[in-house]
Design a protein around this motif. Structure first.
Motif, PDB file in Angstrom:
ATOM      1  N   THR A 131      40.782 -13.361  72.680  1.00  0.00           N
ATOM      2  CA  THR A 131      39.946 -14.359  72.013  1.00  0.00           C
ATOM      3  C   THR A 131      39.759 -14.045  70.534  1.00  0.00           C
ATOM      4  N   ASP A 132      39.291 -12.865  70.223  1.00  0.00           N
ATOM      5  CA  ASP A 132      38.974 -12.508  68.835  1.00  0.00           C
ATOM      6  C   ASP A 132      40.227 -12.427  67.959  1.00  0.00           C
ATOM      7  N   VAL A 133      41.174 -11.607  68.373  1.00  0.00           N
ATOM      8  CA  VAL A 133      42.364 -11.386  67.555  1.00  0.00           C
ATOM      9  C   VAL A 133      43.268 -12.614  67.564  1.00  0.00           C
ATOM     10  N   THR A 134      43.477 -13.199  68.727  1.00  0.00           N
ATOM     11  CA  THR A 134      44.314 -14.395  68.811  1.00  0.00           C
ATOM     12  C   THR A 134      43.715 -15.540  68.007  1.00  0.00           C
ATOM     13  N   GLY A 135      42.424 -15.781  68.167  1.00  0.00           N
ATOM     14  CA  GLY A 135      41.761 -16.855  67.430  1.00  0.00           C
ATOM     15  C   GLY A 135      41.799 -16.637  65.936  1.00  0.00           C
ATOM     16  N   GLY A 136      41.545 -15.409  65.501  1.00  0.00           N
ATOM     17  CA  GLY A 136      41.595 -15.110  64.078  1.00  0.00           C
ATOM     18  C   GLY A 136      42.983 -15.331  63.502  1.00  0.00           C
ATOM     19  N   ALA A 137      43.996 -14.897  64.235  1.00  0.00           N
ATOM     20  CA  ALA A 137      45.370 -15.086  63.767  1.00  0.00           C
ATOM     21  C   ALA A 137      45.724 -16.572  63.697  1.00  0.00           C
ATOM     22  N   LEU A 138      45.313 -17.338  64.693  1.00  0.00           N
ATOM     23  CA  LEU A 138      45.587 -18.776  64.683  1.00  0.00           C
ATOM     24  C   LEU A 138      44.863 -19.488  63.539  1.00  0.00           C
ATOM     25  N   ALA A 139      43.735 -18.918  63.096  1.00  0.00           N
ATOM     26  CA  ALA A 139      42.977 -19.497  61.979  1.00  0.00           C
ATOM     27  C   ALA A 139      43.453 -18.943  60.634  1.00  0.00           C
ATOM     28  N   ASN A 140      44.549 -18.202  60.660  1.00  0.00           N
ATOM     29  CA  ASN A 140      45.118 -17.597  59.445  1.00  0.00           C
ATOM     30  C   ASN A 140      44.180 -16.598  58.782  1.00  0.00           C
ATOM     31  N   CYS A 141      43.378 -15.916  59.596  1.00  0.00           N
ATOM     32  CA  CYS A 141      42.518 -14.844  59.100  1.00  0.00           C
ATOM     33  C   CYS A 141      43.201 -13.509  59.354  1.00  0.00           C
ATOM     34  N   ALA A 142      42.897 -12.534  58.524  1.00  0.00           N
ATOM     35  CA  ALA A 142      43.266 -11.166  58.868  1.00  0.00           C
ATOM     36  C   ALA A 142      42.436 -10.787  60.085  1.00  0.00           C
ATOM     37  N   THR A 143      42.920  -9.869  60.897  1.00  0.00           N
ATOM     38  CA  THR A 143      42.184  -9.471  62.089  1.00  0.00           C
ATOM     39  C   THR A 143      42.061  -7.959  62.157  1.00  0.00           C
ATOM     40  N   ALA A 144      40.990  -7.512  62.772  1.00  0.00           N
ATOM     41  CA  ALA A 144      40.792  -6.091  63.064  1.00  0.00           C
ATOM     42  C   ALA A 144      40.382  -5.984  64.518  1.00  0.00           C
ATOM     43  N   TRP A 145      41.219  -5.329  65.306  1.00  0.00           N
ATOM     44  CA  TRP A 145      40.971  -5.188  66.736  1.00  0.00           C
ATOM     45  C   TRP A 145      40.300  -3.848  66.987  1.00  0.00           C
ATOM     46  N   ILE A 146      39.067  -3.888  67.455  1.00  0.00           N
ATOM     47  CA  ILE A 146      38.292  -2.690  67.754  1.00  0.00           C
ATOM     48  C   ILE A 146      38.609  -2.300  69.196  1.00  0.00           C
ATOM     49  N   VAL A 147      39.249  -1.131  69.380  1.00  0.00           N
ATOM     50  CA  VAL A 147      39.696  -0.775  70.724  1.00  0.00           C
ATOM     51  C   VAL A 147      38.930   0.380  71.354  1.00  0.00           C
ATOM     52  N   ASN A 148      38.275   1.225  70.556  1.00  0.00           N
ATOM     53  CA  ASN A 148      37.578   2.370  71.134  1.00  0.00           C
ATOM     54  C   ASN A 148      36.198   2.024  71.675  1.00  0.00           C
ATOM     55  N   ASP A 149      35.701   0.870  71.327  1.00  0.00           N
ATOM     56  CA  ASP A 149      34.441   0.356  71.860  1.00  0.00           C
ATOM     57  C   ASP A 149      34.728  -1.053  72.362  1.00  0.00           C
ATOM     58  N   GLY A 150      33.877  -1.564  73.196  1.00  0.00           N
ATOM     59  CA  GLY A 150      34.057  -2.944  73.633  1.00  0.00           C
ATOM     60  C   GLY A 150      34.793  -3.065  74.953  1.00  0.00           C
ATOM     61  N   ILE A 151      35.290  -4.268  75.204  1.00  0.00           N
ATOM     62  CA  ILE A 151      35.798  -4.588  76.539  1.00  0.00           C
ATOM     63  C   ILE A 151      37.084  -3.848  76.904  1.00  0.00           C
ATOM     64  N   HIS A 152      37.879  -3.445  75.924  1.00  0.00           N
ATOM     65  CA  HIS A 152      39.133  -2.762  76.227  1.00  0.00           C
ATOM     66  C   HIS A 152      39.011  -1.240  76.210  1.00  0.00           C
ATOM     67  N   SER A 153      37.842  -0.707  75.894  1.00  0.00           N
ATOM     68  CA  SER A 153      37.712   0.745  75.750  1.00  0.00           C
ATOM     69  C   SER A 153      38.066   1.526  77.021  1.00  0.00           C
ATOM     70  N   PRO A 154      37.735   1.064  78.235  1.00  0.00           N
ATOM     71  CA  PRO A 154      38.150   1.839  79.416  1.00  0.00           C
ATOM     72  C   PRO A 154      39.673   1.947  79.535  1.00  0.00           C
ATOM     73  N   SER A 155      40.386   0.867  79.238  1.00  0.00           N
ATOM     74  CA  SER A 155      41.852   0.898  79.312  1.00  0.00           C
ATOM     75  C   SER A 155      42.432   1.797  78.233  1.00  0.00           C
ATOM     76  N   VAL A 156      41.861   1.749  77.035  1.00  0.00           N
ATOM     77  CA  VAL A 156      42.343   2.589  75.934  1.00  0.00           C
ATOM     78  C   VAL A 156      42.106   4.053  76.269  1.00  0.00           C
ATOM     79  N   LYS A 157      40.932   4.379  76.811  1.00  0.00           N
ATOM     80  CA  LYS A 157      40.630   5.762  77.190  1.00  0.00           C
ATOM     81  C   LYS A 157      41.604   6.239  78.268  1.00  0.00           C
ATOM     82  N   GLU A 158      41.856   5.402  79.265  1.00  0.00           N
ATOM     83  CA  GLU A 158      42.787   5.770  80.330  1.00  0.00           C
ATOM     84  C   GLU A 158      44.189   6.021  79.754  1.00  0.00           C
ATOM     85  N   TYR A 159      44.645   5.151  78.888  1.00  0.00           N
ATOM     86  CA  TYR A 159      45.953   5.308  78.250  1.00  0.00           C
ATOM     87  C   TYR A 159      46.005   6.613  77.450  1.00  0.00           C
TER      88      TYR A 159
END
Length: 94
Positions: free
Chosen positions: A56-84
């Motif tokens: 939602t955040d990164v895809t939407g920002g890219a579609l709106a021609n905004c620069a994007t910053a994906w925060i991966v160590n906190d938030g909804i993807h942090s468990p997957s990032v930690k596991e990886y």
């Protein structure tokens, strides 16, 4: 975050009435939320969408021609990032 907009439909006589109103919910990644966010921005090319959700955040920002910053160590993807990271660390230790 979802913004609720009240869209008024016109009756046959050209007047809008509360009973004929429609509610439209908007949120990321749909363009309306970015259009609202950038409405008073002097230079939208300098806007950055910062978020923790790739879909939602990164895809939407890219579609709106905004620069994007994906925060991966906190938030909804942090468990997957930690596991990886744990898997990578174990492979490097062996």
């Amino acid at each position: 975050y979802e913004e609720v907009l009240l869209l008024r439909r016109q009756d046959d006589d050209g007047l809008s009435s509360p009973s004929s109103s429609l509610i439209k919910r908007i949120g990321k990644p749909y363009p309306e939320v970015y259009e609202l966010a950038l409405l008073n921005c002097d230079d939208p090319s300098k806007a950055v969408m910062v978020g923790d959700a790739l879909e939602t955040d990164v895809t939407g920002g890219a579609l709106a021609n905004c620069a994007t910053a994906w925060i991966v160590n906190d938030g909804i993807h942090s468990p997957s990032v930690k596991e990886y990271n744990d898997v990578i660390d174990r492979e490097h230790d062996n």
